[in-house]
Design a protein around this motif. Sequence first.
Motif, PDB file in Angstrom:
ATOM      1  N   THR A 174      10.823 -36.189  25.596  1.00 23.05           N
ATOM      2  CA  THR A 174      11.354 -36.920  24.450  1.00 23.05           C
ATOM      3  C   THR A 174      12.806 -37.322  24.685  1.00 23.05           C
ATOM      4  O   THR A 174      13.225 -38.437  24.326  1.00 23.05           O
ATOM      5  CB  THR A 174      11.257 -36.056  23.171  1.00 23.05           C
ATOM      6  N   VAL A 175      13.575 -36.434  25.317  1.00 23.49           N
ATOM      7  CA  VAL A 175      14.975 -36.735  25.619  1.00 23.49           C
ATOM      8  C   VAL A 175      15.068 -37.927  26.554  1.00 23.49           C
ATOM      9  O   VAL A 175      15.895 -38.829  26.364  1.00 23.49           O
ATOM     10  CB  VAL A 175      15.671 -35.507  26.242  1.00 23.49           C
ATOM     11  N   TYR A 176      14.187 -37.960  27.579  1.00 21.69           N
ATOM     12  CA  TYR A 176      14.190 -39.077  28.523  1.00 21.69           C
ATOM     13  C   TYR A 176      13.865 -40.394  27.822  1.00 21.69           C
ATOM     14  O   TYR A 176      14.450 -41.443  28.124  1.00 21.69           O
ATOM     15  CB  TYR A 176      13.182 -38.831  29.646  1.00 21.69           C
ATOM     16  N   ARG A 177      12.915 -40.355  26.898  1.00 20.23           N
ATOM     17  CA  ARG A 177      12.553 -41.569  26.162  1.00 20.23           C
ATOM     18  C   ARG A 177      13.726 -42.069  25.330  1.00 20.23           C
ATOM     19  O   ARG A 177      13.991 -43.277  25.268  1.00 20.23           O
ATOM     20  CB  ARG A 177      11.347 -41.295  25.261  1.00 20.23           C
ATOM     21  N   ILE A 178      14.413 -41.139  24.680  1.00 16.38           N
ATOM     22  CA  ILE A 178      15.575 -41.520  23.861  1.00 16.38           C
ATOM     23  C   ILE A 178      16.667 -42.115  24.739  1.00 16.38           C
ATOM     24  O   ILE A 178      17.275 -43.141  24.407  1.00 16.38           O
ATOM     25  CB  ILE A 178      16.103 -40.295  23.087  1.00 16.38           C
ATOM     26  N   LEU A 179      16.922 -41.482  25.880  1.00 22.50           N
ATOM     27  CA  LEU A 179      17.949 -41.975  26.801  1.00 22.50           C
ATOM     28  C   LEU A 179      17.584 -43.350  27.348  1.00 22.50           C
ATOM     29  O   LEU A 179      18.446 -44.221  27.491  1.00 22.50           O
ATOM     30  CB  LEU A 179      18.156 -40.984  27.943  1.00 22.50           C
ATOM     31  N   MET A 180      16.306 -43.545  27.655  1.00 20.79           N
ATOM     32  CA  MET A 180      15.867 -44.838  28.179  1.00 20.79           C
ATOM     33  C   MET A 180      16.029 -45.934  27.133  1.00 20.79           C
ATOM     34  O   MET A 180      16.517 -47.033  27.431  1.00 20.79           O
ATOM     35  CB  MET A 180      14.414 -44.743  28.633  1.00 20.79           C
ATOM     36  N   ALA A 181      15.639 -45.627  25.880  1.00 20.33           N
ATOM     37  CA  ALA A 181      15.818 -46.595  24.802  1.00 20.33           C
ATOM     38  C   ALA A 181      17.294 -46.894  24.580  1.00 20.33           C
ATOM     39  O   ALA A 181      17.687 -48.054  24.353  1.00 20.33           O
ATOM     40  CB  ALA A 181      15.188 -46.058  23.515  1.00 20.33           C
ATOM     41  N   ALA A 182      18.134 -45.854  24.688  1.00 26.82           N
ATOM     42  CA  ALA A 182      19.575 -46.035  24.509  1.00 26.82           C
ATOM     43  C   ALA A 182      20.158 -46.901  25.628  1.00 26.82           C
ATOM     44  O   ALA A 182      21.033 -47.746  25.389  1.00 26.82           O
ATOM     45  CB  ALA A 182      20.270 -44.674  24.478  1.00 26.82           C
ATOM     46  N   ALA A 183      19.672 -46.709  26.860  1.00 24.50           N
ATOM     47  CA  ALA A 183      20.165 -47.499  27.993  1.00 24.50           C
ATOM     48  C   ALA A 183      19.805 -48.975  27.823  1.00 24.50           C
ATOM     49  O   ALA A 183      20.631 -49.865  28.068  1.00 24.50           O
ATOM     50  CB  ALA A 183      19.592 -46.956  29.298  1.00 24.50           C
ATOM     51  N   ILE A 184      18.571 -49.242  27.392  1.00 25.19           N
ATOM     52  CA  ILE A 184      18.144 -50.631  27.180  1.00 25.19           C
ATOM     53  C   ILE A 184      18.930 -51.266  26.041  1.00 25.19           C
ATOM     54  O   ILE A 184      19.361 -52.431  26.125  1.00 25.19           O
ATOM     55  CB  ILE A 184      16.631 -50.682  26.901  1.00 25.19           C
ATOM     56  N   LEU A 185      19.150 -50.496  24.958  1.00 27.09           N
ATOM     57  CA  LEU A 185      19.936 -51.004  23.833  1.00 27.09           C
ATOM     58  C   LEU A 185      21.377 -51.280  24.264  1.00 27.09           C
ATOM     59  O   LEU A 185      21.954 -52.321  23.891  1.00 27.09           O
ATOM     60  CB  LEU A 185      19.909 -49.992  22.692  1.00 27.09           C
ATOM     61  N   ALA A 186      21.960 -50.365  25.032  1.00 29.59           N
ATOM     62  CA  ALA A 186      23.335 -50.554  25.513  1.00 29.59           C
ATOM     63  C   ALA A 186      23.440 -51.796  26.392  1.00 29.59           C
ATOM     64  O   ALA A 186      24.421 -52.540  26.324  1.00 29.59           O
ATOM     65  CB  ALA A 186      23.789 -49.320  26.287  1.00 29.59           C
ATOM     66  N   THR A 208      24.439 -51.086  36.145  1.00 30.81           N
ATOM     67  CA  THR A 208      24.249 -49.637  36.209  1.00 30.81           C
ATOM     68  C   THR A 208      23.205 -49.193  35.192  1.00 30.81           C
ATOM     69  O   THR A 208      22.416 -48.278  35.456  1.00 30.81           O
ATOM     70  CB  THR A 208      25.584 -48.912  35.959  1.00 30.81           C
ATOM     71  N   LEU A 209      23.176 -49.862  34.057  1.00 28.92           N
ATOM     72  CA  LEU A 209      22.215 -49.502  33.011  1.00 28.92           C
ATOM     73  C   LEU A 209      20.774 -49.782  33.431  1.00 28.92           C
ATOM     74  O   LEU A 209      19.871 -49.001  33.139  1.00 28.92           O
ATOM     75  CB  LEU A 209      22.554 -50.230  31.714  1.00 28.92           C
ATOM     76  N   PHE A 210      20.522 -50.897  34.158  1.00 26.52           N
ATOM     77  CA  PHE A 210      19.127 -51.128  34.562  1.00 26.52           C
ATOM     78  C   PHE A 210      18.718 -50.179  35.692  1.00 26.52           C
ATOM     79  O   PHE A 210      17.541 -49.825  35.813  1.00 26.52           O
ATOM     80  CB  PHE A 210      18.819 -52.605  34.883  1.00 26.52           C
ATOM     81  N   VAL A 211      19.682 -49.743  36.505  1.00 26.40           N
ATOM     82  CA  VAL A 211      19.369 -48.704  37.493  1.00 26.40           C
ATOM     83  C   VAL A 211      19.017 -47.402  36.767  1.00 26.40           C
ATOM     84  O   VAL A 211      18.072 -46.693  37.145  1.00 26.40           O
ATOM     85  CB  VAL A 211      20.538 -48.478  38.466  1.00 26.40           C
ATOM     86  N   LEU A 212      19.767 -47.110  35.699  1.00 26.98           N
ATOM     87  CA  LEU A 212      19.505 -45.911  34.902  1.00 26.98           C
ATOM     88  C   LEU A 212      18.111 -45.964  34.276  1.00 26.98           C
ATOM     89  O   LEU A 212      17.411 -44.941  34.203  1.00 26.98           O
ATOM     90  CB  LEU A 212      20.568 -45.764  33.816  1.00 26.98           C
ATOM     91  N   VAL A 213      17.686 -47.146  33.838  1.00 26.09           N
ATOM     92  CA  VAL A 213      16.335 -47.299  33.292  1.00 26.09           C
ATOM     93  C   VAL A 213      15.295 -46.923  34.350  1.00 26.09           C
ATOM     94  O   VAL A 213      14.303 -46.252  34.057  1.00 26.09           O
ATOM     95  CB  VAL A 213      16.102 -48.746  32.794  1.00 26.09           C
ATOM     96  N   GLY A 214      15.555 -47.334  35.595  1.00 21.84           N
ATOM     97  CA  GLY A 214      14.649 -46.976  36.676  1.00 21.84           C
ATOM     98  C   GLY A 214      14.606 -45.475  36.922  1.00 21.84           C
ATOM     99  O   GLY A 214      13.531 -44.895  37.122  1.00 21.84           O
ATOM    100  N   VAL A 215      15.766 -44.837  36.902  1.00 20.04           N
ATOM    101  CA  VAL A 215      15.841 -43.383  37.107  1.00 20.04           C
ATOM    102  C   VAL A 215      15.114 -42.651  35.987  1.00 20.04           C
ATOM    103  O   VAL A 215      14.341 -41.710  36.230  1.00 20.04           O
ATOM    104  CB  VAL A 215      17.309 -42.926  37.190  1.00 20.04           C
TER     105      VAL A 215
END
Length: 239
Positions: A2-14, A43-50
């Motif tokens: 769940t944390v990963y999903r929240i972080l991924m959504a936050a990265a896409i929003l950012a 950096t954010l789209f790389v983070l989405v990949g991670v």
Amino acid sequence: MTVYRILMAAAILALAVTTPFFLKAGWPKKTKKSLLLKMICSTLFVLVGVLSTALAGGGSRYAVWILCGLVCSWLGDFFLHVSSKLYFFLLGLFSFLVAHIFYVVAFSVALHASFPEAGFFNLWECLCVAALVLIGVIGARRLQINPGRATIPAFLYMCVLVTMMVKASALGIRCLLAGTPLCGAAAAVLMVGSLCFVLSDATLGMLNFGPKKTFPLKCFNIGTYYAAQVLLASSILFF
């Protein structure tokens, strides 16, 4: 998870929030501020990949190749924006060419793993690549896009870019035909993501080497580019 999903959504929003500030800072001239904002976006789209890799449960071969492509794209973004000199343009072009090779390998790995009968290339894929490259060359001439001294590297890049789109689409179509779990979502991120990349690079060619340079065209170029990278990064979730 769940944390990963929240972080991924936050990265896409950012990424979505930062992109307009980057566009404003970088038009009509590139600045140090626009370089900083662009690298934050990249950096954010790389983070989405991670994060997609973490959500998928680890580093599959597909994930590794896609991540390599994302990192090369990050380098390409830096080289293309840090200077307008031909040397940096060619470095950026080479970085993206390598990125697309990584993407092609990723799609081929997924095809071989899920559909062993597919092979690396088939006749229809080769014909599609040839036809799309021909359309690209004709379109470039009609739009008066002239890369000058970079014509040969730009042509080679276009060939690899088109190959990437064809392989992504081939994987997406096979998923749909096979009716694999989440096949619709997998096909969508692959086909729409690769198409967005082609549209983004087509408009980038118009901006860099064509007679028309407008802010709406730049917005379309950047919008489709980041959409492409996020979608391709998200494809890790399915393979």
